[in-house]
Scaffold this active site. Structure first.
Site, PDB file in Angstrom:
ATOM      1  N   TYR A 146       0.818  -1.217   0.000  1.00  0.00           N
ATOM      2  CA  TYR A 146       0.000   0.000   0.000  1.00  0.00           C
ATOM      3  C   TYR A 146       0.851   1.267   0.000  1.00  0.00           C
ATOM      4  CZ  TYR A 146      -4.038  -2.966   1.064  1.00  0.00           C
ATOM      5  OH  TYR A 146      -5.028  -3.914   1.020  1.00  0.00           O
ATOM      6  N   LYS A 196       3.533 -15.541   2.755  1.00  0.00           N
ATOM      7  CA  LYS A 196       3.530 -16.294   1.491  1.00  0.00           C
ATOM      8  C   LYS A 196       4.998 -16.573   1.181  1.00  0.00           C
ATOM      9  CE  LYS A 196       1.238 -17.844  -2.167  1.00  0.00           C
ATOM     10  NZ  LYS A 196       0.460 -19.088  -2.106  1.00  0.00           N
ATOM     11  N   ASP A 228      -2.974 -18.224   1.547  1.00  0.00           N
ATOM     12  CA  ASP A 228      -4.096 -18.880   0.858  1.00  0.00           C
ATOM     13  C   ASP A 228      -4.708 -19.968   1.749  1.00  0.00           C
ATOM     14  OD1 ASP A 228      -1.604 -20.017   0.572  1.00  0.00           O
ATOM     15  OD2 ASP A 228      -1.926 -20.752  -1.463  1.00  0.00           O
ATOM     16  N   ASP A 252      -5.478  -6.927   5.640  1.00  0.00           N
ATOM     17  CA  ASP A 252      -6.674  -6.206   5.188  1.00  0.00           C
ATOM     18  C   ASP A 252      -7.748  -7.209   4.778  1.00  0.00           C
ATOM     19  OD1 ASP A 252      -8.393  -4.294   4.304  1.00  0.00           O
ATOM     20  OD2 ASP A 252      -7.188  -3.613   2.612  1.00  0.00           O
ATOM     21  N   ASP A 256     -11.143  -8.666   7.128  1.00  0.00           N
ATOM     22  CA  ASP A 256     -12.510  -8.510   6.611  1.00  0.00           C
ATOM     23  C   ASP A 256     -13.223  -9.856   6.555  1.00  0.00           C
ATOM     24  OD1 ASP A 256     -12.578  -5.801   6.306  1.00  0.00           O
ATOM     25  OD2 ASP A 256     -12.989  -5.833   4.146  1.00  0.00           O
TER      26      ASP A 256
END
Ligand code: NAD
Length: 369
Positions: A146, A196, A228, A252, A256
């Site tokens: 970001y 990851k 994942d 993020d 959620d």
């Protein structure tokens, strides 16, 4: 009894934010009396409301008020009215991201709590979440994709190319890992770090640093999941997680996902913290996890619990008022147990009643007093 006095910058925002903030303020009024504390409020414009009034989502005056405050109590920002603005001027991007950056709010803590009496509101099958769950998502907030540079869309060989850069320093990973380990120590002592590492260099470094920090927290049981797999496991067996640690983008998305499976965004609060002031307390920004809910704004039916629980987080992390924070958490639980439900968590069960924003706030206040 504290006799202390705190300055709170109140940035209310858009959509349902004024409605739920009013209920949070009622709760603060009770805490003030009950715990012999004085709260001085500095109310400032932010988001769409600030764009309408001043042309900017984060006016200089608002930022100045935050600088003088002990904590920021934030409502959500944004809505359809401002969606046609250029992306960089839209309320969330032009208010939230600069606030996080300006105050170095690198740690985002989002408790995902599914109350035992609200499991039917979750989209996950009840047998998997019987008795509810309580997972704390710790997300790195100021690094990664970001914020990394270069970040641009440029033209190469006659076509557009988008570039975002994922970059983490070891020190950035270490400071967020320490917050997550400390949080785990105060809970069930388990931490799952997400990365990851099988594909990203960022993941390799992330895992190395987290392993290193773990040596200072031998009482916390650490495990690792690829992002994942984590996305699947969190839905399949949420009850088995305690604290989940992730970098900015993964955090993020996963926070959620966790919010969704609790059943309502209207129940979940969030804290964004900077460096500790050295006394175990943090300057921070406290807000609901959800957005401005334009679909129900102005109808008096929004759930004020998320904003009220964000007050509890502010008392706990910025003011060290743990007893007051516990009292708010308990009052919310008692109100839910007593059957009060706003529309988002109402399913018509026996012993429950559908109430509006103000009635829900009043019920919590009466439990508190
Ligand atoms: P949203 O969270 O506002 O709404 C998603 C769904 O959850 C809606 O059905 C809404 O009614 C419901 N909901 C959310 N909070 C609720 C509450 N307290 N009580 C009852 N129901 C609630 O997400 P969205 O629709 O994607 O976004 C709407 C606007 O909010 C957008 O402009 C977005 O940019 C903004 N937003 C702001 C923030 C923030 O300021 N931190 C965060 C997310 C979204």
């Amino acid at each position: 009894m504290s006799n202390a006095s705190y300055k709170i910058a109140v940035l209310t925002g858009d959509g349902i934010a004024p409605e739920v903030m009013a209920e949070a303020r009622k709760v603060l009024d009770i805490i003030e009396k009950k715990f012999d504390t004085t709260f001085n409020y500095d109310e400032q414009l932010v988001g769409g409301a600030a764009i309408d009034a001043t042309g900017q989502a984060l006016p200089a005056e608002t930022l100045a008020a935050c600088e003088k405050a002990d904590a920021i109590l934030f409502g959500s920002v944004g809505g359809p009215k401002w969606e046609s603005l250029p992306p960089a001027e839209q309320p969330e991007r032009a208010a939230l991201l600069p606030l996080r950056k300006h105050f170095g709010l690198f740690a985002n803590l989002r408790p995902s709590i599914c109350f035992p009496s609200l499991t039917q509101a979750s989209p996950v099958k009840e047998d998997r979440i019987e008795g509810g769950f309580d997972v704390l998502c710790v997300r790195e907030l100021t690094g990664g994709l970001y914020f990394g540079e270069p970040k641009e869309i440029r033209t190469e060989d006659g076509e557009q190319v988008a570039i975002d850069t994922m970059v983490y320093k070891a020190s950035e990973i270490e400071r967020i890992a320490r917050i997550a380990f400390k949080a785990a120590q105060g809970r069930d002592g388990r931490l799952t770090s997400i990365d990851k590492a099988n594909v990203l260099q960022n993941g390799v470094l992330w895992r190395q640093v987290v392993e290193q920090v773990a040596k200072d927290f031998p009482d916390v049981k650490l495990d690792h999941l690829y992002v994942d797999n984590a996305a699947m496991q969190l839905v399949a067996r949420p009850k088995t997680f305690d604290v989940v640690l992730a970098e900015n983008l993964f955090g993020d998305i996963l926070s959620d996902e966790m919010a969704m499976i609790t059943g309502s965004l209207g129940m979940l609060s969030s804290a964004s913290l900077g460096e500790s002031k050295g006394d175990g307390l943090y300057f921070g920004m406290f807000e609901p996890s959800g957005g401005t809910a334009p679909d129900i704004a102005g109808q008096g039916i929004a759930n004020p619990v998320a904003q009220i629980l964000s007050v509890a987080m502010m008392l706990r992390f910025s003011f060290g008022m743990n007893e007051a924070a516990d009292a708010i958490d308990a009052a919310v639980k008692a109100t839910i147990d007593a059957g009060y439900r706003t529309g988002d968590i109402y399913s018509g069960d026996e012993g429950t009643q559908k109430v509006g924003t103000v009635e829900m706030g009043d019920a919590i206040c009466s439990q508190l007093s």
